[in-house]
Design a protein around this motif. Structure first.
Motif, PDB file in Angstrom:
ATOM      1  N   GLY B  59       5.279  22.685  13.250  1.00 37.31           N
ATOM      2  CA  GLY B  59       5.463  21.630  14.156  1.00 37.31           C
ATOM      3  C   GLY B  59       6.522  21.806  15.244  1.00 37.31           C
ATOM      4  O   GLY B  59       7.057  23.141  15.430  1.00 37.31           O
ATOM      5  N   GLU B  60       6.558  20.698  16.058  1.00 38.69           N
ATOM      6  CA  GLU B  60       7.281  20.959  17.427  1.00 38.69           C
ATOM      7  C   GLU B  60       8.202  19.546  17.589  1.00 38.69           C
ATOM      8  O   GLU B  60       8.086  18.541  17.072  1.00 38.69           O
ATOM      9  N   ILE B  61       9.322  20.094  18.251  1.00 36.82           N
ATOM     10  CA  ILE B  61      10.187  18.843  18.396  1.00 36.82           C
ATOM     11  C   ILE B  61      10.364  18.832  20.181  1.00 36.82           C
ATOM     12  O   ILE B  61      10.746  19.805  20.872  1.00 36.82           O
ATOM     13  N   ILE B  62      10.430  17.532  20.547  1.00 45.18           N
ATOM     14  CA  ILE B  62      10.516  17.218  22.081  1.00 45.18           C
ATOM     15  C   ILE B  62      11.875  16.447  22.243  1.00 45.18           C
ATOM     16  O   ILE B  62      11.617  15.307  21.808  1.00 45.18           O
ATOM     17  N   VAL B  63      12.883  16.738  23.162  1.00 47.81           N
ATOM     18  CA  VAL B  63      13.980  16.099  23.471  1.00 47.81           C
ATOM     19  C   VAL B  63      14.055  15.845  24.840  1.00 47.81           C
ATOM     20  O   VAL B  63      14.170  16.775  25.566  1.00 47.81           O
ATOM     21  N   ASP B  64      14.038  14.813  25.038  1.00 48.57           N
ATOM     22  CA  ASP B  64      14.251  14.283  26.565  1.00 48.57           C
ATOM     23  C   ASP B  64      13.256  15.175  27.440  1.00 48.57           C
ATOM     24  O   ASP B  64      13.411  15.777  28.504  1.00 48.57           O
ATOM     25  N   ASN B  65      12.054  15.040  26.989  1.00 49.90           N
ATOM     26  CA  ASN B  65      10.800  15.781  27.580  1.00 49.90           C
ATOM     27  C   ASN B  65      10.777  17.529  27.614  1.00 49.90           C
ATOM     28  O   ASN B  65      10.188  17.859  28.379  1.00 49.90           O
ATOM     29  N   ILE B  66      11.822  18.029  26.851  1.00 52.70           N
ATOM     30  CA  ILE B  66      11.993  19.355  26.845  1.00 52.70           C
ATOM     31  C   ILE B  66      11.479  19.656  25.410  1.00 52.70           C
ATOM     32  O   ILE B  66      12.037  19.301  24.313  1.00 52.70           O
ATOM     33  N   LEU B  67      10.624  20.809  25.332  1.00 56.71           N
ATOM     34  CA  LEU B  67       9.972  21.135  24.096  1.00 56.71           C
ATOM     35  C   LEU B  67      11.054  22.342  23.681  1.00 56.71           C
ATOM     36  O   LEU B  67      11.667  23.038  24.239  1.00 56.71           O
ATOM     37  N   LEU B  68      11.757  21.968  22.383  1.00 59.58           N
ATOM     38  CA  LEU B  68      12.943  22.724  21.683  1.00 59.58           C
ATOM     39  C   LEU B  68      12.426  24.017  21.707  1.00 59.58           C
ATOM     40  O   LEU B  68      11.306  24.434  20.837  1.00 59.58           O
ATOM     41  N   SER B  69      12.850  25.203  22.213  1.00 55.45           N
ATOM     42  CA  SER B  69      12.638  26.551  21.871  1.00 55.45           C
ATOM     43  C   SER B  69      13.879  27.347  22.028  1.00 55.45           C
ATOM     44  O   SER B  69      14.911  26.856  22.584  1.00 55.45           O
ATOM     45  N   ARG B  70      14.000  28.467  22.035  1.00 58.85           N
ATOM     46  CA  ARG B  70      15.001  29.293  21.805  1.00 58.85           C
ATOM     47  C   ARG B  70      15.573  29.306  23.449  1.00 58.85           C
ATOM     48  O   ARG B  70      16.803  29.411  23.739  1.00 58.85           O
ATOM     49  N   GLU B  71      14.584  29.226  24.216  1.00 62.89           N
ATOM     50  CA  GLU B  71      14.806  29.450  25.774  1.00 62.89           C
ATOM     51  C   GLU B  71      15.547  27.893  26.168  1.00 62.89           C
ATOM     52  O   GLU B  71      16.250  28.030  27.237  1.00 62.89           O
ATOM     53  N   THR B  72      14.885  27.029  25.559  1.00 61.39           N
ATOM     54  CA  THR B  72      15.537  25.803  26.232  1.00 61.39           C
ATOM     55  C   THR B  72      16.363  25.079  25.523  1.00 61.39           C
ATOM     56  O   THR B  72      17.155  24.134  25.752  1.00 61.39           O
ATOM     57  N   ILE B  73      17.023  25.726  24.468  1.00 61.79           N
ATOM     58  CA  ILE B  73      18.049  25.013  23.521  1.00 61.79           C
ATOM     59  C   ILE B  73      19.387  24.773  24.418  1.00 61.79           C
ATOM     60  O   ILE B  73      20.041  23.582  24.218  1.00 61.79           O
TER      61      ILE B  73
END
Ligand SMILES: Nc1ncnc2c1ncn2[C@@H]1O[C@H](COP(=O)(O)OP(=O)(O)OP(=O)(O)O)[C@@H](O)[C@H]1O
Ligand SMILES: Nc1ncnc2c1ncn2[C@@H]1O[C@H](COP(=O)(O)OP(=O)(O)OP(=O)(O)O)[C@@H](O)[C@H]1O
Ligand SMILES: [Mg+2]
Ligand SMILES: [Mg+2]
Lengths: 287, 268
Positions: B59-73
């Motif tokens: 599954g995926e998690i989106i916070v404030d339009n940002i898809l959570l991933s190692r790069e965006t953490i």
């Protein structure tokens, strides 16, 4: 008297070289049997420090503490005249933070550590572990798990189980219900209450939950800014005007009764101490 | 607008032992959401997924339009702060001051503003006189207050409080709750995890977890009156509602008493 405090002072030495006053002139007596005490008061008022003196984890700076006849003071401790093991066995203390209490590889090892340390044989200790894990609302499968990979409330339950397995004469619990789910909290308070009534043991509970004080305690101690400011009856405490100065609050039950009586213009015959009493009295009045 | 979206999220600490299963949860911007559930139901795990401390197995998690991933953490952490269940797990500084500063350094808050914020939030939680003390040498409730100050100072637009008031005295707890209300009124999205049913009345919606699954998600009112759901997850009804239930069962409540108790229980 099992535990006696005479003019006890205690200070912590802070890392900033300041001394932090935690206990001031505490004089207090606690009976070996038959007491159900809650210890309350604002954060930082000295509650944890006080109970850590009750099983000699801390030594008074001045004054003395006597635990089952053993005098704990600076001199006795320094000269190693105090045997701590029997004291720890007689007075069981559940820590505010379960993390400070859990250290073994499995929950089973953690629970049997105390009893074994006090001379209980392995087989009996394991039997006790199997029993107490259920008493705190977890099943036996937890025994083989690590105490570190648990949720907050599960850790709390395991730390309580560890002390129950030691079967101490006096049971002291430092905020045992914070972090427990509501049904778990009620169930464990009933466990402590049953130990108290069936075995006539003295129980001391630190809590910020006024409902626990109102519904269970026979005696309540209030700390404020390192001083013991109240030692007496819980009902009387909550009728005092200054409880807000002590950062306390009115228990839910009393609050509701006061509201109902005023707003619906009713009068309950007696102040109910628990839900069941409230229900029966309301039924009688409303019918 | 949904500020948080969890889409079909599952998580396990150990293989084949799912702790969260197929979680679908959207949280609106400016909403106050409470997460309730029995010990071990997965509340803290869910919160750690939201800040990217744990990674979903599915599954995926989106916070404030940002898809959570190692790069965006690192980006995501500028938007979301969490007060951990155990304050000891949060402390990194040698003193209370350093500790609050640490979060601000990460956000690259300018020096003078940093000093200001530290003072402001230490005062807010009544810990100003302890700024030079080591966080680990505080009482339980003092630790909790410092942990709260550290997160408030970061001024993120989403704050998760994981049982953050569990060791506060009644007055201290009220103070923090009042402050949460104020933040929420200013538009901050608030997620509280709690075992205090009275606290949950303050929120817009409640999600109830049981064994890693969502048992119910609805308005606070609808969840709090649903005795069956509450009991399934070790929760209890608010006292006035318990009384109401009892009177109804006994058939002795007139309309006036009924609506009175109902209003009483849901008063914020
Ligand atoms: N290890 C320590 N080193 C220095 N100061 C300490 C230490 N432990 C506690 N203190 C200080 O001693 C005072 C009393 O702390 P104590 O932990 O006894 O309070 P408490 O009543 O249990 O509070 P709480 O309800 O928050 O747990 C506090 O001001 C605290 O900061
Ligand atoms: N590090 C870990 N490794 C393995 N299992 C874990 C770990 N942490 C938690 N668990 C398990 O995952 C489940 C969910 O734990 P979590 O901490 O999310 O629960 P919670 O709802 O926050 O409970 P509580 O109300 O007690 O804080 C529990 O069954 C717990 O035993
Ligand atoms: Mg304490
Ligand atoms: Mg948790």
């Amino acid at each position: 008297m099992a535990i006696k405090f005479k003019k006890v002072d205690f200070k912590y030495q802070g890392n900033d070289n300041k001394a932090y006053l935690a206990l001031s002139n505490i004089t207090l007596n606690i009976k070996a049997e038959g007491e159900f005490i809650t210890l309350i008061g604002e954060t930082g008022s000295g509650k944890t420090t006080l109970v850590q003196h009750m099983n000699a984890l801390l030594t008074p700076l001045s004054g003395d503490v006597e635990i089952f006849g053993v005098k704990i003071n600076r001199e006795n401790v320094k000269k190693k005249r105090v045997k701590l093991n029997p004291i720890r066995q007689q007075v069981g203390l559940v820590f505010q933070f379960p993390e400070y209490q859990l250290f073994e590889e499995t929950i089973l090892k953690d629970i049997i550590f105390g009893p074994k340390n006090f001379g209980v044989d392995e087989k009996t200790a394991i039997e006790r572990a199997k029993n107490v894990i259920k008493v705190v609302g977890l099943d036996e499968s937890y025994l083989s798990r690590s105490p570190f990979n648990l949720s907050g409330g599960e850790k709390k339950r395991v730390s309580i189980a560890g002390i129950l397995a030691m079967e101490p004469d006096i049971l002291i619990l430092d905020e045992p219900t914070s972090g427990l789910d509501p049904l778990g909290r009620n169930a464990l308070l009933d466990v402590f209450y049953n130990i108290h009534t069936k075995l006539n043991k003295t129980i001391i509970i630190i809590t910020h939950d006024m409902n626990t004080v109102y519904e269970y305690a026979k005696r309540v101690l209030v700390m404020r800014d390192s001083y013991l400011v109240y030692d007496g009856d819980p009902i009387e405490l909550f009728t005092k005007k200054n409880i807000e100065n002590w950062n306390l609050d009115v228990p839910d039950l009393l609050h509701l009764i006061n509201q109902i009586e005023t707003d619906l213009n009713l009068k309950l015959p007696k102040k109910p101490r628990n839900e069941t009493e409230l229900f029966t009295q309301l039924k009688a009045v409303l019918k | 607008m949904d500020i948080i979206q969890m889409k079909n999220v599952s998580f396990e600490y150990q293989q084949d032992q799912p702790v969260l299963e197929n979680i679908n949860l959207n949280i609106k911007k400016g909403e106050w959401l409470t997460i309730l559930g029995h010990n071990g139901s997965g509340k803290s795990t869910l919160s750690k997924l939201l800040i990217g401390l744990l990674k979903p197995n599915q599954g995926e998690i989106i916070v404030d339009n940002i898809l959570l991933s190692r790069e965006t953490i690192q980006d995501v952490r500028k938007h979301i702060g969490i007060v951990f269940q155990n304050p000891d797990n949060q402390f990194v500084g040698v003193t209370v001051r350093d500790d609050i500063a640490f979060g601000l350094e990460n956000l690259q808050v300018p020096r003078n503003e940093m000093v200001e914020r530290i003072e402001k939030y230490a005062h807010k939680v009544n810990m100003a006189e302890f700024l030079n003390k080591e966080p680990h040498n505080l009482s339980g409730g003092q630790k909790q207050r410092v942990a709260i100050a550290g997160i408030l100072a970061m001024q993120t637009d989403i704050i998760i409080f994981d049982e953050a008031t569990s060791m506060l005295d009644p007055k201290g707890r009220k103070m923090i709750l009042e402050y949460m209300k104020q933040l929420n009124a200013e538009g901050v999205t608030i997620i509280t995890i709690t075992h205090d049913m009275k606290e949950s009345v303050l929120s817009d919606r409640i999600v109830v977890l049981k064994n890693g699954k969502i048992l119910k998600i609805d308005t606070a009112t609808n969840v709090l009156k649903d005795q069956e759901t509450l009991e399934k997850s070790n929760l209890e009804m608010l006292l006035p509602l318990k009384v109401l239930r009892y009177l109804e069962r006994e058939n002795i409540a007139d309309e006036k008493v009924r609506s009175y108790l109902w209003q009483l229980s849901l008063k914020r």
